[in-house]
Structure formats: structure tokens, C-alpha cells
Design a protein around this motif. Structure first.
Motif, PDB file in Angstrom:
ATOM      1  N   LYS A  92     -10.937  -0.456   3.785  1.00  0.00           N
ATOM      2  CA  LYS A  92      -9.698  -1.358   3.833  1.00  0.00           C
ATOM      3  C   LYS A  92      -8.532  -0.923   2.939  1.00  0.00           C
ATOM      4  CE  LYS A  92      -8.078  -6.098   3.057  1.00  0.00           C
ATOM      5  NZ  LYS A  92      -7.015  -6.034   4.216  1.00  0.00           N
ATOM      6  N   ASP A  93      -7.510  -0.492   3.362  1.00  0.00           N
ATOM      7  CA  ASP A  93      -6.433  -0.105   2.640  1.00  0.00           C
ATOM      8  C   ASP A  93      -5.626  -1.356   1.951  1.00  0.00           C
ATOM      9  OD1 ASP A  93      -3.712   0.752   1.582  1.00  0.00           O
ATOM     10  OD2 ASP A  93      -3.605   2.234   3.221  1.00  0.00           O
ATOM     11  N   ASN A  94      -5.541  -1.559   0.777  1.00  0.00           N
ATOM     12  CA  ASN A  94      -5.074  -2.683  -0.078  1.00  0.00           C
ATOM     13  C   ASN A  94      -3.577  -2.736   0.055  1.00  0.00           C
ATOM     14  OD1 ASN A  94      -7.512  -3.754  -0.625  1.00  0.00           O
ATOM     15  ND2 ASN A  94      -7.806  -2.148  -2.433  1.00  0.00           N
ATOM     16  N   PHE A  95      -2.886  -1.557   0.338  1.00  0.00           N
ATOM     17  CA  PHE A  95      -1.345  -1.515   0.563  1.00  0.00           C
ATOM     18  C   PHE A  95      -1.000  -1.783   1.940  1.00  0.00           C
ATOM     19  CE2 PHE A  95      -2.510   2.067  -2.544  1.00  0.00           C
ATOM     20  CZ  PHE A  95      -2.203   1.113  -3.821  1.00  0.00           C
ATOM     21  N   GLU A 146     -13.016   7.794   6.323  1.00  0.00           N
ATOM     22  CA  GLU A 146     -12.627   9.004   6.429  1.00  0.00           C
ATOM     23  C   GLU A 146     -12.289  10.020   5.020  1.00  0.00           C
ATOM     24  OE1 GLU A 146      -9.944   9.837   9.482  1.00  0.00           O
ATOM     25  OE2 GLU A 146     -11.210   9.358  11.066  1.00  0.00           O
ATOM     26  N   ASN A 147     -11.804   9.136   4.268  1.00  0.00           N
ATOM     27  CA  ASN A 147     -11.336   9.694   2.937  1.00  0.00           C
ATOM     28  C   ASN A 147     -12.145   9.373   1.697  1.00  0.00           C
ATOM     29  OD1 ASN A 147      -8.756  10.970   3.743  1.00  0.00           O
ATOM     30  ND2 ASN A 147      -8.161   9.065   3.872  1.00  0.00           N
ATOM     31  N   ARG A 148     -13.606   9.058   2.292  1.00  0.00           N
ATOM     32  CA  ARG A 148     -14.702   8.909   1.323  1.00  0.00           C
ATOM     33  C   ARG A 148     -14.837   9.792   0.021  1.00  0.00           C
ATOM     34  NH1 ARG A 148     -20.975   6.714   2.271  1.00  0.00           N
ATOM     35  NH2 ARG A 148     -21.304   6.346   0.021  1.00  0.00           N
ATOM     36  N   GLY A 149     -14.702   9.326  -1.318  1.00  0.00           N
ATOM     37  CA  GLY A 149     -14.871  10.285  -2.520  1.00  0.00           C
ATOM     38  C   GLY A 149     -13.473  10.781  -2.853  1.00  0.00           C
ATOM     39  N   GLU A 150     -12.458  10.493  -2.218  1.00  0.00           N
ATOM     40  CA  GLU A 150     -11.168  11.027  -2.405  1.00  0.00           C
ATOM     41  C   GLU A 150     -10.223  10.150  -3.590  1.00  0.00           C
ATOM     42  OE1 GLU A 150      -9.954  13.928  -1.755  1.00  0.00           O
ATOM     43  OE2 GLU A 150     -11.856  14.558  -0.374  1.00  0.00           O
ATOM     44  N   ALA A 170      19.883   8.617   4.399  1.00  0.00           N
ATOM     45  CA  ALA A 170      18.825   8.804   5.328  1.00  0.00           C
ATOM     46  C   ALA A 170      17.681   7.975   4.982  1.00  0.00           C
ATOM     47  CB  ALA A 170      18.368  10.262   5.519  1.00  0.00           C
ATOM     48  N   LEU A 171      17.350   6.889   5.631  1.00  0.00           N
ATOM     49  CA  LEU A 171      15.987   6.095   5.379  1.00  0.00           C
ATOM     50  C   LEU A 171      14.674   7.090   5.828  1.00  0.00           C
ATOM     51  CD1 LEU A 171      14.511   3.545   4.591  1.00  0.00           C
ATOM     52  CD2 LEU A 171      14.888   2.647   7.031  1.00  0.00           C
ATOM     53  N   VAL A 172      13.842   7.273   5.246  1.00  0.00           N
ATOM     54  CA  VAL A 172      12.671   8.170   5.605  1.00  0.00           C
ATOM     55  C   VAL A 172      11.582   7.164   5.478  1.00  0.00           C
ATOM     56  CG1 VAL A 172      11.069  10.057   4.950  1.00  0.00           C
ATOM     57  CG2 VAL A 172      13.627  10.327   4.936  1.00  0.00           C
ATOM     58  N   GLU A 173      11.192   6.845   6.693  1.00  0.00           N
ATOM     59  CA  GLU A 173       9.753   5.895   6.501  1.00  0.00           C
ATOM     60  C   GLU A 173       8.590   6.676   7.155  1.00  0.00           C
ATOM     61  OE1 GLU A 173      10.571   2.065   8.919  1.00  0.00           O
ATOM     62  OE2 GLU A 173      12.385   3.340   9.543  1.00  0.00           O
ATOM     63  N   LEU A 174       7.450   6.579   6.145  1.00  0.00           N
ATOM     64  CA  LEU A 174       6.321   7.192   6.341  1.00  0.00           C
ATOM     65  C   LEU A 174       5.084   6.042   6.817  1.00  0.00           C
ATOM     66  CD1 LEU A 174       3.896   9.331   6.313  1.00  0.00           C
ATOM     67  CD2 LEU A 174       3.765   8.819   3.811  1.00  0.00           C
ATOM     68  N   TYR A 175       4.583   6.210   8.053  1.00  0.00           N
ATOM     69  CA  TYR A 175       3.556   5.219   8.303  1.00  0.00           C
ATOM     70  C   TYR A 175       2.416   6.003   8.140  1.00  0.00           C
ATOM     71  CZ  TYR A 175       7.332   2.605  10.455  1.00  0.00           C
ATOM     72  OH  TYR A 175       8.376   1.758  10.704  1.00  0.00           O
ATOM     73  N   THR A 176       1.516   5.383   7.395  1.00  0.00           N
ATOM     74  CA  THR A 176       0.210   5.920   6.576  1.00  0.00           C
ATOM     75  C   THR A 176      -0.880   4.931   6.423  1.00  0.00           C
ATOM     76  OG1 THR A 176      -0.624   7.353   5.137  1.00  0.00           O
ATOM     77  CG2 THR A 176       1.218   5.713   4.225  1.00  0.00           C
ATOM     78  N   SER A 177      -2.050   5.614   6.306  1.00  0.00           N
ATOM     79  CA  SER A 177      -3.197   4.770   5.808  1.00  0.00           C
ATOM     80  C   SER A 177      -4.056   5.355   5.063  1.00  0.00           C
ATOM     81  CB  SER A 177      -4.005   4.313   7.052  1.00  0.00           C
ATOM     82  OG  SER A 177      -5.054   3.712   6.831  1.00  0.00           O
ATOM     83  N   GLU A 178      -4.695   4.695   3.932  1.00  0.00           N
ATOM     84  CA  GLU A 178      -5.800   5.277   3.115  1.00  0.00           C
ATOM     85  C   GLU A 178      -7.129   5.661   4.286  1.00  0.00           C
ATOM     86  OE1 GLU A 178      -4.724   4.281  -1.428  1.00  0.00           O
ATOM     87  OE2 GLU A 178      -6.404   2.951  -0.221  1.00  0.00           O
ATOM     88  N   SER A 188      -5.629   5.507  -5.870  1.00  0.00           N
ATOM     89  CA  SER A 188      -7.001   4.836  -5.108  1.00  0.00           C
ATOM     90  C   SER A 188      -8.153   5.797  -5.298  1.00  0.00           C
ATOM     91  CB  SER A 188      -6.531   4.101  -3.795  1.00  0.00           C
ATOM     92  OG  SER A 188      -5.467   3.268  -3.874  1.00  0.00           O
ATOM     93  N   THR A 189      -9.028   5.165  -5.659  1.00  0.00           N
ATOM     94  CA  THR A 189     -10.327   5.715  -5.405  1.00  0.00           C
ATOM     95  C   THR A 189     -11.043   5.197  -4.056  1.00  0.00           C
ATOM     96  OG1 THR A 189     -10.734   6.254  -7.511  1.00  0.00           O
ATOM     97  CG2 THR A 189     -12.763   6.611  -6.486  1.00  0.00           C
ATOM     98  N   VAL A 190     -11.073   6.140  -2.956  1.00  0.00           N
ATOM     99  CA  VAL A 190     -11.665   5.818  -1.970  1.00  0.00           C
ATOM    100  C   VAL A 190     -12.945   5.770  -1.691  1.00  0.00           C
ATOM    101  CG1 VAL A 190     -11.617   5.929   0.686  1.00  0.00           C
ATOM    102  CG2 VAL A 190      -9.489   6.200  -0.652  1.00  0.00           C
ATOM    103  N   ASN A 191     -13.824   4.745  -1.413  1.00  0.00           N
ATOM    104  CA  ASN A 191     -15.513   4.681  -1.475  1.00  0.00           C
ATOM    105  C   ASN A 191     -15.818   4.464  -0.161  1.00  0.00           C
ATOM    106  OD1 ASN A 191     -15.323   4.740  -4.334  1.00  0.00           O
ATOM    107  ND2 ASN A 191     -14.724   2.647  -4.370  1.00  0.00           N
ATOM    108  N   ALA A 192     -15.261   4.689   0.900  1.00  0.00           N
ATOM    109  CA  ALA A 192     -15.652   4.663   2.356  1.00  0.00           C
ATOM    110  C   ALA A 192     -14.794   5.170   3.467  1.00  0.00           C
ATOM    111  CB  ALA A 192     -15.985   3.088   2.674  1.00  0.00           C
TER     112      ALA A 192
END
Length: 259
Positions: free
Chosen positions: A84-87, A190-194, A35-43, A184-188
Motif C-alpha cells: 500500500k503506497d502511503n502517498f 514488486e519493490n520489496r526490499g527497496e 510547464a506543469l510536469v505531472e508524474l503518475y507513479t506508485s511504490e 520509504s522502505t518497501v516491505n512487500a
């Protein structure tokens, strides 16, 4: 997030008793369907870390979840809201939209999970997810994949693929290079500070490549490597797909070998 409009020797990282062991740095898929499990996600997506963490837990659960190959495809369409998600790669958003356009999803959103090309919410329930994977794993494989990975240099590695299928074409296959243990350390946004942690992140995406008219192909591909990528955490994924239906016929993953 709101919906968007219509997208160490042998280390076969498929959680697979079903991937038959070969000499070091080679693997062949077994007689049943993985089974191929594809996750579509974003930082940049506030609801995505939960799914990222779920994908990471699959690594620890291993064979308890069946024969699966997870990949994380970071989309770029949330970059505008401040981070900007670098991945991220526009190709992943295109693939997500193509899945929806083929009728296998009612739309695209994050986080979104597709199992063998089909949008699903089964991942929110461990029992439902296990049952869905088990149902796929019971199916005889419609294709066989053989992978061989050369000892990588600092800049590249060679991947040899051998694919056979009795299914009527046309068929295509893809290759992906993925990396575990990223942070990743997110600096801006919706996930700022995470501090976000990721596994199975696709770093390189190659394809689609056409399978021959007789359902067979043997090919060699060079994959470029970046110095910051940790080779011990890299693996190669190959899967065969019908572009007409979106069906995934088979998938296999293989990690790098120690010298």
C-alpha cells in the motif's frame, strides 16, 4: 507495468527566471507559459523508481530545464499487489483517467508523465524533454497567477490566490501542497526490499475551483497540515486549466518562508 484500462525568503519552486520576485512569501507568474510536469507513479510499480529518480534530478538541474513545476501524483490502483503506497490518493487516479478520457492520452499507466495536460514520452530523452519545455516556455501565458502564503502554524496555513485570464471560460484552478525529501522502505510487492526516495509528492489536493465568468478570481484557502510533514520541504502549487480541453494555461509554485 502493464497498461491499465481507461487516469529562505521567496521560494518560488518553479525553476523560473520567469516567475517575477515579489516581497517574501508571494510570487507572480511571468509573461511566458510555465510547464506543469505531472508524474503518475506508485511504490507498488516496479518500473516507477526510475521515473521517481528522474523527477528528483530535475530539482538539481533547475534552470537548465527551463521554467517547470513538477508534481508527483501517487495512484492507488497498484496497492492490491502487496504494497500500500502511503502517498497514494484515489483523486490522482481519477485525474489520470480524466486526462486519458479527454483525448490527451491513449490510456493510463505507470510511470506516466503529462506536460501541461498532455501525455508524453519525451522525458526518456533529455534533449527531447528540453525541447518540449522550451516550446511551452516560448508561448505567451494565457493566465496570470499570484500566490501568497501565510506563515504556517503547526496545523494549517492560508494561501491567497489571485487569477486573471482573457481566455473564454469556463476555467478552473487547482491547489496542491507538495513535499520533497521523502523516503520509504518497501516491505512487500514488486519493490520489496527497496528504499524509495521521492520529491514533489502531492500531500494535499484542492479543487477544481471555478474561475469567475470574467476570467478573474481572488480567494483564500486554508490547507491542513500533518505533524509529520516537514515544513521546510513543503511548497504550494497553483495552476489554471480549461476543463473542456484539458489545457494548462499557467502554473506557479511557492515555497514556505522562514520567520
Amino acid at each position: 507495468m502493464k497498461k491499465q484500462p481507461l487516469l529562505t525568503a521567496l521560494c518560488a519552486t518553479v525553476f523560473a527566471s520567469n516567475a517575477i520576485a515579489q516581497p517574501p512569501c508571494t510570487a507572480v507568474s511571468g509573461p511566458q507559459t510555465n510547464a506543469l510536469v505531472e508524474l503518475y507513479t506508485s511504490e507498488g510499480c516496479s518500473s516507477c523508481p526510475t521515473a521517481d529518480q528522474w523527477l528528483t534530478r530535475l530539482k538539481a538541474q533547475g534552470n537548465q530545464m527551463g521554467n517547470i513545476v513538477p508534481i508527483a501524483l501517487h495512484v492507488d490502483y497498484w496497492d492490491y499487489i502487496g504494497w500500500k503506497d502511503n502517498f497514494a490518493n484515489p483523486a490522482f487516479a481519477r485525474r489520470q483517467r480524466e486526462m486519458a478520457a479527454s483525448g490527451h492520452a491513449r490510456g493510463v499507466y505507470t510511470p506516466q508523465i503529462a506536460i501541461n495536460g498532455q501525455d508524453t514520452r519525451s522525458w526518456v530523452s533529455e534533449s527531447r524533454f528540453k525541447n518540449e519545455i522550451a516550446s511551452i516556455n516560448r508561448m505567451p501565458a494565457k493566465a496570470e497567477i499570484r500566490l501568497a502564503v501565510s506563515s504556517p502554524t503547526a496545523k494549517s496555513l492560508q494561501v491567497s490566490t489571485n487569477i486573471k485570464s482573457a481566455e473564454a471560460g469556463p476555467l478552473v484552478y487547482y491547489l496542491a501542497l507538495q513535499e520533497n525529501n521523502l523516503q520509504s522502505t518497501v516491505n512487500a510487492g514488486e519493490n520489496r526490499g527497496e528504499i524509495l526516495r521521492h520529491d514533489y509528492v502531492v500531500r494535499q489536493w484542492l479543487g477544481p475551483f471555478k474561475v469567475g465568468a470574467e476570467g478573474k478570481i481572488s480567494a483564500s484557502h486554508e490547507i491542513q497540515l500533518q505533524p509529520v510533514w516537514k515544513q521546510r520541504d513543503l511548497s504550494v502549487v497553483a495552476f489554471v486549466q480549461s476543463p473542456a480541453t484539458g489545457e494548462i494555461l499557467q502554473v506557479l509554485a511557492l515555497g514556505f518562508c522562514e520567520d
